[in-house]
Design a protein around this motif. Structure first.
Motif, short mmCIF file in Angstrom:
data_model
loop_
_atom_site.label_atom_id
_atom_site.label_comp_id
_atom_site.label_asym_id
_atom_site.label_seq_id
_atom_site.Cartn_x
_atom_site.Cartn_y
_atom_site.Cartn_z
N GLN A 1 0.81 -1.23 0.00
CA GLN A 1 0.00 0.00 0.00
C GLN A 1 0.84 1.28 0.00
O GLN A 1 0.29 2.37 -0.04
CB GLN A 1 -0.91 0.01 1.23
CG GLN A 1 -1.95 -1.09 1.24
CD GLN A 1 -2.75 -1.12 2.53
OE1 GLN A 1 -2.37 -0.48 3.52
NE2 GLN A 1 -3.85 -1.86 2.53
N THR A 2 2.16 1.13 0.04
CA THR A 2 3.03 2.29 0.21
C THR A 2 3.85 2.55 -1.04
O THR A 2 4.78 1.81 -1.36
CB THR A 2 3.98 2.08 1.41
OG1 THR A 2 3.21 1.75 2.58
CG2 THR A 2 4.80 3.33 1.69
N ASP A 3 3.51 3.61 -1.78
CA ASP A 3 4.22 3.92 -3.01
C ASP A 3 5.69 4.20 -2.78
O ASP A 3 6.52 3.93 -3.64
CB ASP A 3 3.58 5.14 -3.70
CG ASP A 3 2.26 4.80 -4.37
OD1 ASP A 3 2.00 3.60 -4.61
OD2 ASP A 3 1.48 5.72 -4.64
N ALA A 4 6.02 4.76 -1.63
CA ALA A 4 7.41 5.12 -1.36
C ALA A 4 8.30 3.91 -1.16
O ALA A 4 9.53 4.01 -1.24
CB ALA A 4 7.51 6.04 -0.15
N ILE A 5 7.71 2.74 -0.89
CA ILE A 5 8.48 1.49 -0.86
C ILE A 5 8.47 0.95 -2.28
O ILE A 5 7.44 0.52 -2.79
CB ILE A 5 7.88 0.48 0.12
CG1 ILE A 5 7.90 1.05 1.55
CG2 ILE A 5 8.66 -0.84 0.07
CD1 ILE A 5 7.25 0.14 2.58
N ARG A 6 9.62 0.96 -2.93
CA ARG A 6 9.68 0.66 -4.35
C ARG A 6 9.79 -0.83 -4.64
O ARG A 6 9.36 -1.30 -5.69
CB ARG A 6 10.85 1.40 -5.00
CG ARG A 6 10.84 2.90 -4.74
CD ARG A 6 9.52 3.55 -5.08
NE ARG A 6 9.25 3.55 -6.51
CZ ARG A 6 8.09 3.81 -7.07
NH1 ARG A 6 7.04 4.05 -6.31
NH2 ARG A 6 7.95 3.80 -8.37
N THR A 7 10.38 -1.59 -3.74
CA THR A 7 10.45 -3.04 -3.90
C THR A 7 10.81 -3.67 -2.56
O THR A 7 11.37 -3.01 -1.69
CB THR A 7 11.49 -3.45 -4.97
OG1 THR A 7 11.36 -4.84 -5.28
CG2 THR A 7 12.91 -3.18 -4.51
N ALA A 8 10.47 -4.94 -2.41
CA ALA A 8 10.78 -5.64 -1.16
C ALA A 8 10.88 -7.13 -1.43
O ALA A 8 10.32 -7.63 -2.41
CB ALA A 8 9.72 -5.36 -0.10
N ALA A 9 11.59 -7.82 -0.57
CA ALA A 9 11.71 -9.27 -0.69
C ALA A 9 11.87 -9.88 0.70
O ALA A 9 12.33 -9.21 1.63
CB ALA A 9 12.90 -9.65 -1.57
N VAL A 10 11.49 -11.14 0.82
CA VAL A 10 11.58 -11.86 2.09
C VAL A 10 12.32 -13.16 1.86
O VAL A 10 12.08 -13.87 0.87
CB VAL A 10 10.17 -12.16 2.66
CG1 VAL A 10 10.27 -12.92 3.98
CG2 VAL A 10 9.39 -10.87 2.86
N GLY A 11 13.23 -13.49 2.75
CA GLY A 11 14.00 -14.73 2.63
C GLY A 11 13.13 -15.96 2.75
O GLY A 11 11.97 -15.89 3.18
N GLY A 12 13.69 -17.10 2.41
CA GLY A 12 12.93 -18.32 2.29
C GLY A 12 12.86 -19.20 3.52
O GLY A 12 12.08 -20.15 3.57
N SER A 13 13.68 -18.92 4.54
CA SER A 13 13.65 -19.76 5.73
C SER A 13 14.20 -18.97 6.91
O SER A 13 14.85 -17.94 6.72
CB SER A 13 14.50 -21.03 5.53
OG SER A 13 15.89 -20.71 5.58
N PRO A 14 13.93 -19.45 8.12
CA PRO A 14 14.57 -18.82 9.28
C PRO A 14 16.09 -18.90 9.16
O PRO A 14 16.63 -19.78 8.49
CB PRO A 14 14.06 -19.65 10.45
CG PRO A 14 12.79 -20.26 9.98
CD PRO A 14 13.01 -20.52 8.52
N LEU A 15 16.76 -17.99 9.83
CA LEU A 15 18.21 -18.02 9.92
C LEU A 15 18.59 -18.44 11.33
O LEU A 15 18.20 -17.79 12.30
CB LEU A 15 18.80 -16.64 9.61
CG LEU A 15 18.50 -16.05 8.23
CD1 LEU A 15 19.22 -14.71 8.06
CD2 LEU A 15 18.90 -17.01 7.12
N VAL A 16 19.32 -19.53 11.44
CA VAL A 16 19.73 -20.03 12.74
C VAL A 16 21.18 -19.63 12.99
O VAL A 16 21.89 -19.21 12.07
CB VAL A 16 19.58 -21.57 12.82
CG1 VAL A 16 18.12 -21.97 12.66
CG2 VAL A 16 20.44 -22.26 11.77
N PRO A 17 21.66 -19.74 14.23
CA PRO A 17 23.08 -19.47 14.47
C PRO A 17 23.97 -20.37 13.62
O PRO A 17 23.57 -21.48 13.24
CB PRO A 17 23.24 -19.77 15.95
CG PRO A 17 21.89 -19.52 16.53
CD PRO A 17 20.93 -19.99 15.48
N LYS A 18 25.18 -19.93 13.35
CA LYS A 18 26.09 -20.68 12.48
C LYS A 18 26.33 -22.10 12.97
O LYS A 18 26.43 -23.04 12.18
CB LYS A 18 27.41 -19.93 12.35
CG LYS A 18 28.39 -20.58 11.40
CD LYS A 18 29.68 -19.80 11.30
CE LYS A 18 30.66 -20.48 10.36
NZ LYS A 18 31.94 -19.74 10.28
#
Length: 267
Positions: free
Chosen positions: A113-130
């Motif tokens: 809904q926000t024109d000022a946000i031009r693009t966005a993406a979300v990663g595919g899985s949680p990130l766990v500690p190394k």
């Protein structure tokens, strides 16, 4: 920190493009990219320049903690007027839902809904500690490629600290590198959004808080806000894990910074 730990330092490639995470977060899917159409009111939206001249960035987010899993990171490229979260200010509904429940739906709706946000993406899985203490096989870092017009001069990155009541890790409105092949490395701290008491009880945390670090099945947990735990606070640096509930600070605690964010303009 070595080149072997972060291959993007020595070769250009995306390592873990993945999927949108919705609700109480699924673990797989296709990369979500949300782009806005150009409009004619750049100055009103804080851009101060016409669109066009698409720029492509690679953003890598790495979990630096020994015992805090993250929800899949959300990355937005936007005009400088955008403020997804701000330290010292009350959290908005999308930030509250992410911080308490790992729920990205309200944030994705805000992006759409926000024109000022031009693009966005979300990663595919949680990130766990190394070290992957829960033997999940999940990654500790993820890279996403995003393209936006020239009015997107800033970036916001946000993810839930899963084993907290209402914690996030992120960067708010940092400037993007402007030249092709230029890159910057940022370090992100953890924040308490001040909307839920820090009981540190598994029954008040999202279920993966337990299983992603200790392994096995979660014993209880919730992906809904509890009005009885509501706080009327503001976003502030996270105090860390106190050990008052079920969370052992030696297991779930962390030193700042909690995450590394590397951004490179590749086109």
């Amino acid at each position: 920190m070595t080149d072997a730990e972060f291959p993007w330092l020595t070769r250009r490639r995306a390592l873990a493009a993945g999927g949108a995470t919705l609700g109480a977060f699924t673990l797989a899917g296709g990369t979500l990219v949300t782009a806005q159409e150009d409009d004619d009111d750049d100055d009103e939206n804080g851009g101060g320049q016409g669109g066009g001249n698409a720029r492509t960035y690679r953003v890598t987010v790495a979990n630096l903690t020994p015992g805090q899993p993250f929800t899949p990171p959300a990355v937005a490229l936007h005009r400088p007027s955008v403020q997804v979260f701000s330290v010292g200010e009350p959290a908005n509904e999308p930030t509250q839902q992410l911080a308490e429940n790992g729920n990205l739906d309200p944030l994705l709706e805000l992006i759409g809904q926000t024109d000022a946000i031009r693009t966005a993406a979300v990663g595919g899985s949680p990130l766990v500690p190394k070290s992957d203490p829960g033997e999940t096989g999940l990654p500790y870092y993820s890279s996403l490629e995003l393209s936006a017009d020239a009015s997107a001069t800033h970036m916001t990155v946000v993810s839930m600290l899963i084993a907290t009541n209402d914690g996030i890790v992120g960067l708010d409105t940092v400037e993007l590198p402007s030249e092709v092949n230029a890159s910057e490395t940022h370090y992100a701290n953890g924040y308490d959004v001040g909307t839920e008491e820090n009981t540190e009880l598994y029954e008040d945390l999202v279920p993966p808080a337990q299983s992603l670090i200790l392994g096995g099945e979660a014993d209880g947990g919730t992906a809904e806000s509890n009005p009885d735990l509501a706080e009327d606070g503001v976003i502030r640096p996270h105090p860390g894990i106190s050990g008052d509930g079920d969370l052992d600070p030696a297991v779930y605690g962390w030193d700042e910074p909690a995450a590394l964010v590397h951004v490179e303009r590749i086109e």
